[in-house]
Enzyme design. Structure first.
Site, PDB file in Angstrom:
ATOM      1  N   GLU A  51      42.926 -11.403  46.707  1.00  0.00           N
ATOM      2  CA  GLU A  51      42.954 -12.692  47.308  1.00  0.00           C
ATOM      3  C   GLU A  51      42.242 -13.006  48.592  1.00  0.00           C
ATOM      4  O   GLU A  51      41.970 -13.859  48.784  1.00  0.00           O
ATOM      5  CB  GLU A  51      44.496 -12.639  47.681  1.00  0.00           C
ATOM      6  N   PHE A 113      63.325  -9.097  46.865  1.00  0.00           N
ATOM      7  CA  PHE A 113      61.927  -8.352  46.380  1.00  0.00           C
ATOM      8  C   PHE A 113      60.944  -9.428  46.813  1.00  0.00           C
ATOM      9  O   PHE A 113      60.720 -10.527  46.498  1.00  0.00           O
ATOM     10  CB  PHE A 113      62.268  -8.103  44.907  1.00  0.00           C
ATOM     11  N   GLN A 114      59.810  -8.674  47.505  1.00  0.00           N
ATOM     12  CA  GLN A 114      58.553  -9.453  47.883  1.00  0.00           C
ATOM     13  C   GLN A 114      58.770 -10.327  48.881  1.00  0.00           C
ATOM     14  O   GLN A 114      57.769 -11.176  49.207  1.00  0.00           O
ATOM     15  CB  GLN A 114      57.715 -10.034  46.634  1.00  0.00           C
ATOM     16  N   VAL A 382      29.063  -8.802  58.177  1.00  0.00           N
ATOM     17  CA  VAL A 382      29.308  -8.355  59.540  1.00  0.00           C
ATOM     18  C   VAL A 382      28.882  -6.834  59.716  1.00  0.00           C
ATOM     19  O   VAL A 382      29.200  -6.225  58.917  1.00  0.00           O
ATOM     20  CB  VAL A 382      30.699  -8.711  60.039  1.00  0.00           C
ATOM     21  N   PHE A 467      26.609  -0.698  62.716  1.00  0.00           N
ATOM     22  CA  PHE A 467      26.958  -1.489  63.785  1.00  0.00           C
ATOM     23  C   PHE A 467      27.514  -0.986  64.684  1.00  0.00           C
ATOM     24  O   PHE A 467      27.582  -0.864  66.191  1.00  0.00           O
ATOM     25  CB  PHE A 467      27.440  -2.784  63.435  1.00  0.00           C
TER      26      PHE A 467
END
Ligand SMILES: Cc1cc2nc3c(=O)[nH]c(=O)nc-3n(C[C@H](O)[C@H](O)[C@H](O)COP(=O)(O)OP(=O)(O)OC[C@H]3O[C@@H](n4cnc5c(N)ncnc54)[C@H](O)[C@@H]3O)c2cc1C
Ligand SMILES: Cc1ncc(C[n+]2csc(CCOP(=O)(O)OP(=O)(O)O)c2C)c(N)n1
Length: 574
Positions: A51, A113-114, A382, A467
């Site tokens: 997602e 649940f969830q 990035v 980086f």
């Protein structure tokens, strides 16, 4: 019209507002929405594998089109995964609506649940975030969410329990039928006179311009000509400001050019227009600072400001230009442009290929720039890919560039490329990916295959979180925990149904990138690049200089003398 349910009405409202697709991962609590999309057939469900990718992809679409884009996640963990991408959308001020499905309404508050509470979870990364608990709230709450995302530029979230989505709708149609208002915002007449007076007084003005200058290129150039002012651009302004710009002196900041830094530090007056350039230490301390922004709450956020004006760039510049006198002094501009030419040459000299030597990432970026289409859309991860994109991609008014520039999240480039390609099927989309960033959301390689999106992924393989190594060096810390033991990414790409190409030597870089760009489908190019490629800040502060020497000492003490030689050959002796 029979018994239309809430989900069907919701999808209709979105479709009427011009939304063409929803990015997400389906799930039980989203069934009402996905099923009504299936039944209508005029809205695309862009299924992804994570997602977070959906949110980044929707953000990319919103950035490129300027219109509302939508993502969705099922209840609990499904929508929780959206959160980092939504932060990015919100901080980039792009209009995105997130549909966070919720557990059955009668179970809310029982630790079911969830169970999560999206209205709390997303509060920080949205302008509007509400639970829909009654069918009567749709379409009004949905329309408020959409209007808020569009007019305040950012994220709006509606949490919708799966059972409420399946209940009969009470309202029958959308309530709002108007196109997006686009007002001109201008400072008052008195303020315009004051602004003119302040600008006419200065002999050495520098303009710091950002993304808020989009759509005002001509006015900006005319302003710079009248004021004889060099233009420094902030990163998100690059795509709108850098091209056809004889006043451009590059960026400032850690990734910037020395010329951008000096133009800001040596001016008498700094004129900030449509920018939120975040780094305080790169603003001048002595100069008069004038800021123009369409949002009053942005004024003075990053530096002291002596004169602040609320206005959109185009309207404000159009109002001010007739009141300005031609500045007869051009020394400041000429000096800044000379410095820019030198800085540019220095950077160009780094972007070379020497047979038998390691591949420099600067060279890879230069080749991408040269071979890419006139209207290519670039995304950059990035990490060091942001540096190479900032310094080596050339903009021309048609090309676009996206990154996670304000939120600074890794793994943005491929997901944003997905949103760019889905919403712009005919355009060339190139993702400049770090090996760390790419691997982080690598599952969505499968989305390229599933939707046959011809994105070109260029993976800068340095086998490190490079980086972070750079930051560790600058802070005087010996790098640790940054090595990546990578697989052969081309094999993974091939396994996923993409073309996989690898360049082993500098001579092979151009051929490999060209092959991928010419390929009619998704492709991944893996390029091993030198790891110790220092991207020097435009000026090194005493603190940073101390940091670098400390790193060298620590490196010697730990018996890693080879690394110092490495640094010297790659950066100092080139
Ligand atoms: C690893 C990394 C390193 C970075 N290093 C640098 C660096 O060295 N240099 C650099 O520049 N950036 C750097 N960045 C990016 C930096 O963090 C910011 O994202 C960037 O500087 C902001 O650019 P901006 O001011 O153009 O855009 P934004 O932050 O989007 O600001 C735009 C401003 O314009 C205003 N605005 C919008 N529309 C209008 C309008 N129509 N009229 C008037 N105002 C308007 C907005 O209210 C806002 O204040 C880096 C990012 C990363 C990830
Ligand atoms: C989600 C997330 N985790 C961690 C960081 C901290 N961070 C910034 S850049 C970076 C390294 C990026 O590595 P890679 O994608 O391999 O690019 P490189 O810099 O090596 O070219 C890390 C870990 C971050 N910005 N975002």
């Amino acid at each position: 019209m029979g018994n239309r349910n809430v989900a069907e009405l919701l999808v209709e409202v979105l479709a009427e507002a011009g939304v063409r697709r929803i990015y997400g991962v389906s799930g039980d609590s989203l069934n009402g929405i996905t099923d009504s999309m299936r039944a209508r057939g005029d809205m695309q469900w862009v299924g992804v594998r994570h997602e977070e990718t959906a949110a980044f992809a929707a953000g990319a679409e919103a950035h490129l089109t300027g219109t509302l884009a939508v993502c969705a996640g099922s209840c609990g963990p499904g929508n929780l995964h959206l959160i980092n991408g939504l932060y990015d959308c919100h901080r980039s001020r792009v209009p995105v609506l997130a549909i966070a499905a919720q557990i059955p309404s009668v179970e809310i508050g029982t630790g079911y649940f969830q169970e999560t509470h999206p209205e709390h979870l997303f509060a920080q990364c949205s302008h509007y975030c509400e639970l829909v608990s009654q069918p009567e709230q749709i379409p009004r709450v949905l329309e408020i969410a959409m209007q808020t995302a569009i007019s305040r530029r950012g994220v709006a979230v509606i949490a919708l329990p799966g059972d409420v989505a399946l209940r009969d709708a009470v309202e029958r149609t959308a309530r709002l039928h108007f196109s997006e208002p686009k007002p001109n915002v201008c400072p008052s007449d008195d303020e315009i006179n004051l602004l003119a007076e302040v600008l006419n007084r200065s002999e050495k003005t520098t303009i710091l311009a950002g993304a808020g200058c989009a759509g005002a290129h001509d006015e900006l150039i005319q302003l710079a000509r009248t004021l004889q002012a060099p233009i420094v651009h902030a990163m998100r302004g690059k795509e709108f400001i850098e091209y056809n710009n004889p006043f451009d002196v590059g960026m400032t900041g850690l990734l910037g050019f020395s010329s951008g830094y000096f133009a800001m530090m040596n001016c008498e007056l700094l004129l900030m227009i449509g920018t939120d350039f975040p780094y305080q230490q790169f603003y001048p301390k002595e100069a008069t600072i004038v800021q123009i922004d369409v949002r009053g709450d942005q004024l003075g956020r990053r530096s002291k400001v002596d004169f602040g004006f609320v206005g959109d760039t185009r309207t404000t510049l159009r109002a001010i230009l007739p009141k300005l006198k031609q500045n007869p002094y051009e020394e400041h501009l000429q000096e800044s442009l000379d410095q820019y030419r030198k800085a540019r040459k220095g950077l160009d000299d780094m972007a070379t290929a020497t047979p038998g030597k390691p591949i420099h990432p600067q060279y890879v970026a230069r080749v991408i720039d040269r071979l890419a289409a006139e209207d290519a859309i670039f995304t950059c991860d990035v990490g060091t890919p942001t540096i190479w994109a900032a310094r080596y991609l050339t903009m021309n008014g048609k090309r676009r560039i996206l990154g996670s520039f304000n939120h600074g999240s890794m793994a943005n480039a491929m997901p944003q490329a997905i949103g760019a390609q889905v919403s712009h099927p005919g355009r060339q989309v190139i993702s400049m990916s770090g090996d760390g960033g790419f691997a982080m959301l690598m599952g969505d390689l499968l989305t390229l295959r599933q939707h046959q999106l011809p994105v070109k992924l260029i993976v800068f393989r340095n086998d490190a979180l490079a980086f972070v190594e750079l930051e560790m060096k600058a802070a005087g810390i010996l790098d640790f925990g940054t090595h990546l033991n990578n697989p052969d990414f081309t094999k993974i790409a091939e396994g996923a149904g993409l073309l996989g190409v690898r360049a082993e030597t500098p001579e092979q870089v151009e051929m490999a990138i060209a092959e991928a760009l010419n390929y009619d489908g998704p492709a991944l190019v893996e390029i091993p690049v030198s790891r110790q490629e220092l991207s020097m800040p435009p000026t090194i502060t005493l603190e940073q200089a101390k940091g670098f020497s400390l790193f060298m000492m620590k490196a010697v003490l730990s018996g890693r003398g080879d690394e110092i030689i490495d640094l010297a050959t790659v950066n100092l002796l080139r």
